[in-house]
Design a protein around this motif. Structure first.
Motif, PDB file in Angstrom:
ATOM      1  N   GLU A  22       0.827  -1.209   0.000  1.00  0.00           N
ATOM      2  CA  GLU A  22       0.000   0.000   0.000  1.00  0.00           C
ATOM      3  C   GLU A  22       0.862   1.261   0.000  1.00  0.00           C
ATOM      4  OE1 GLU A  22      -3.479   2.250   2.521  1.00  0.00           O
ATOM      5  OE2 GLU A  22      -2.106   0.908   3.556  1.00  0.00           O
ATOM      6  N   THR A  23       1.901   1.276   0.809  1.00  0.00           N
ATOM      7  CA  THR A  23       2.788   2.432   0.878  1.00  0.00           C
ATOM      8  C   THR A  23       3.521   2.634  -0.441  1.00  0.00           C
ATOM      9  OG1 THR A  23       3.085   2.045   3.237  1.00  0.00           O
ATOM     10  CG2 THR A  23       4.689   3.470   2.166  1.00  0.00           C
ATOM     11  N   ALA A  24       3.992   1.557  -1.046  1.00  0.00           N
ATOM     12  CA  ALA A  24       4.715   1.667  -2.315  1.00  0.00           C
ATOM     13  C   ALA A  24       3.808   2.191  -3.424  1.00  0.00           C
ATOM     14  CB  ALA A  24       5.299   0.311  -2.694  1.00  0.00           C
ATOM     15  N   VAL A  25       2.584   1.697  -3.493  1.00  0.00           N
ATOM     16  CA  VAL A  25       1.662   2.141  -4.534  1.00  0.00           C
ATOM     17  C   VAL A  25       1.272   3.594  -4.315  1.00  0.00           C
ATOM     18  CG1 VAL A  25      -0.684   1.818  -5.441  1.00  0.00           C
ATOM     19  CG2 VAL A  25       0.780  -0.151  -5.064  1.00  0.00           C
ATOM     20  N   ARG A  26       0.984   3.961  -3.071  1.00  0.00           N
ATOM     21  CA  ARG A  26       0.589   5.345  -2.778  1.00  0.00           C
ATOM     22  C   ARG A  26       1.711   6.313  -3.122  1.00  0.00           C
ATOM     23  NH1 ARG A  26      -3.412   7.140   0.811  1.00  0.00           N
ATOM     24  NH2 ARG A  26      -3.575   4.977   1.446  1.00  0.00           N
ATOM     25  N   LYS A  27       2.943   6.011  -2.723  1.00  0.00           N
ATOM     26  CA  LYS A  27       4.067   6.901  -3.025  1.00  0.00           C
ATOM     27  C   LYS A  27       4.366   6.909  -4.516  1.00  0.00           C
ATOM     28  CE  LYS A  27       6.236   6.961   1.424  1.00  0.00           C
ATOM     29  NZ  LYS A  27       7.456   7.171   2.131  1.00  0.00           N
ATOM     30  N   GLY A  28       4.184   5.768  -5.167  1.00  0.00           N
ATOM     31  CA  GLY A  28       4.410   5.698  -6.611  1.00  0.00           C
ATOM     32  C   GLY A  28       3.433   6.556  -7.382  1.00  0.00           C
ATOM     33  N   ILE A  29       2.169   6.505  -7.007  1.00  0.00           N
ATOM     34  CA  ILE A  29       1.157   7.314  -7.685  1.00  0.00           C
ATOM     35  C   ILE A  29       1.365   8.792  -7.392  1.00  0.00           C
ATOM     36  CG2 ILE A  29      -1.312   7.869  -7.706  1.00  0.00           C
ATOM     37  CD1 ILE A  29      -1.832   4.873  -7.363  1.00  0.00           C
ATOM     38  N   ASN A  30       1.642   9.128  -6.145  1.00  0.00           N
ATOM     39  CA  ASN A  30       1.817  10.535  -5.778  1.00  0.00           C
ATOM     40  C   ASN A  30       3.046  11.152  -6.424  1.00  0.00           C
ATOM     41  OD1 ASN A  30      -0.466  10.486  -4.227  1.00  0.00           O
ATOM     42  ND2 ASN A  30       0.614  10.202  -2.306  1.00  0.00           N
ATOM     43  N   SER A  31       4.080  10.378  -6.674  1.00  0.00           N
ATOM     44  CA  SER A  31       5.294  10.941  -7.262  1.00  0.00           C
ATOM     45  C   SER A  31       5.313  10.838  -8.789  1.00  0.00           C
ATOM     46  CB  SER A  31       6.527  10.244  -6.686  1.00  0.00           C
ATOM     47  OG  SER A  31       6.552   8.887  -7.079  1.00  0.00           O
ATOM     48  N   SER A  32       4.304  10.213  -9.390  1.00  0.00           N
ATOM     49  CA  SER A  32       4.272  10.102 -10.845  1.00  0.00           C
ATOM     50  C   SER A  32       3.862  11.435 -11.462  1.00  0.00           C
ATOM     51  CB  SER A  32       3.292   9.012 -11.276  1.00  0.00           C
ATOM     52  OG  SER A  32       1.966   9.426 -11.034  1.00  0.00           O
ATOM     53  N   ILE A  33       4.113  11.572 -12.731  1.00  0.00           N
ATOM     54  CA  ILE A  33       3.782  12.809 -13.443  1.00  0.00           C
ATOM     55  C   ILE A  33       2.271  13.005 -13.480  1.00  0.00           C
ATOM     56  CG2 ILE A  33       3.864  13.952 -15.690  1.00  0.00           C
ATOM     57  CD1 ILE A  33       6.558  12.523 -16.127  1.00  0.00           C
ATOM     58  N   ILE A  34       1.531  11.948 -13.723  1.00  0.00           N
ATOM     59  CA  ILE A  34       0.071  12.049 -13.773  1.00  0.00           C
ATOM     60  C   ILE A  34      -0.489  12.377 -12.395  1.00  0.00           C
ATOM     61  CG2 ILE A  34      -2.053  10.749 -14.198  1.00  0.00           C
ATOM     62  CD1 ILE A  34      -0.547   9.272 -16.393  1.00  0.00           C
ATOM     63  N   GLY A  35       0.060  11.771 -11.356  1.00  0.00           N
ATOM     64  CA  GLY A  35      -0.385  12.061 -10.000  1.00  0.00           C
ATOM     65  C   GLY A  35      -0.151  13.513  -9.624  1.00  0.00           C
ATOM     66  N   GLN A  36       0.993  14.050 -10.017  1.00  0.00           N
ATOM     67  CA  GLN A  36       1.291  15.457  -9.721  1.00  0.00           C
ATOM     68  C   GLN A  36       0.397  16.383 -10.537  1.00  0.00           C
ATOM     69  OE1 GLN A  36       5.481  15.885 -10.385  1.00  0.00           O
ATOM     70  NE2 GLN A  36       6.026  14.737  -8.548  1.00  0.00           N
TER      71      GLN A  36
END
Length: 60
Positions: A22-36
């Motif tokens: 869960e932590t890896a997916v959340r940080k991955g999405i938040n740090s992605s270009i689309i997430g930003q």
């Protein structure tokens, strides 16, 4: 006694694995270009510090 201990360790291991994924997916999405992009465009920012913040009893 051995089977109960084995089941307990299995549940503990799965819970730790859940937290890690869960932590890896959340940080991955938040740090992605689309997430930003979504965060900047819509102003969506969650201030959750833990997965326990989703708890129904934790209403503020």
């Amino acid at each position: 006694m051995g089977i109960i201990l084995s089941i307990f360790y299995g549940f503990v291991g799965l819970f730790i694995l859940y937290i890690v994924i869960e932590t890896a997916v959340r940080k991955g999405i938040n740090s992605s270009i689309i997430g930003q992009f979504i965060e900047n465009k819509y102003g969506i920012k969650e201030d959750k510090k833990s997965f326990l913040d989703d708890d129904i009893d934790n209403d503020k």
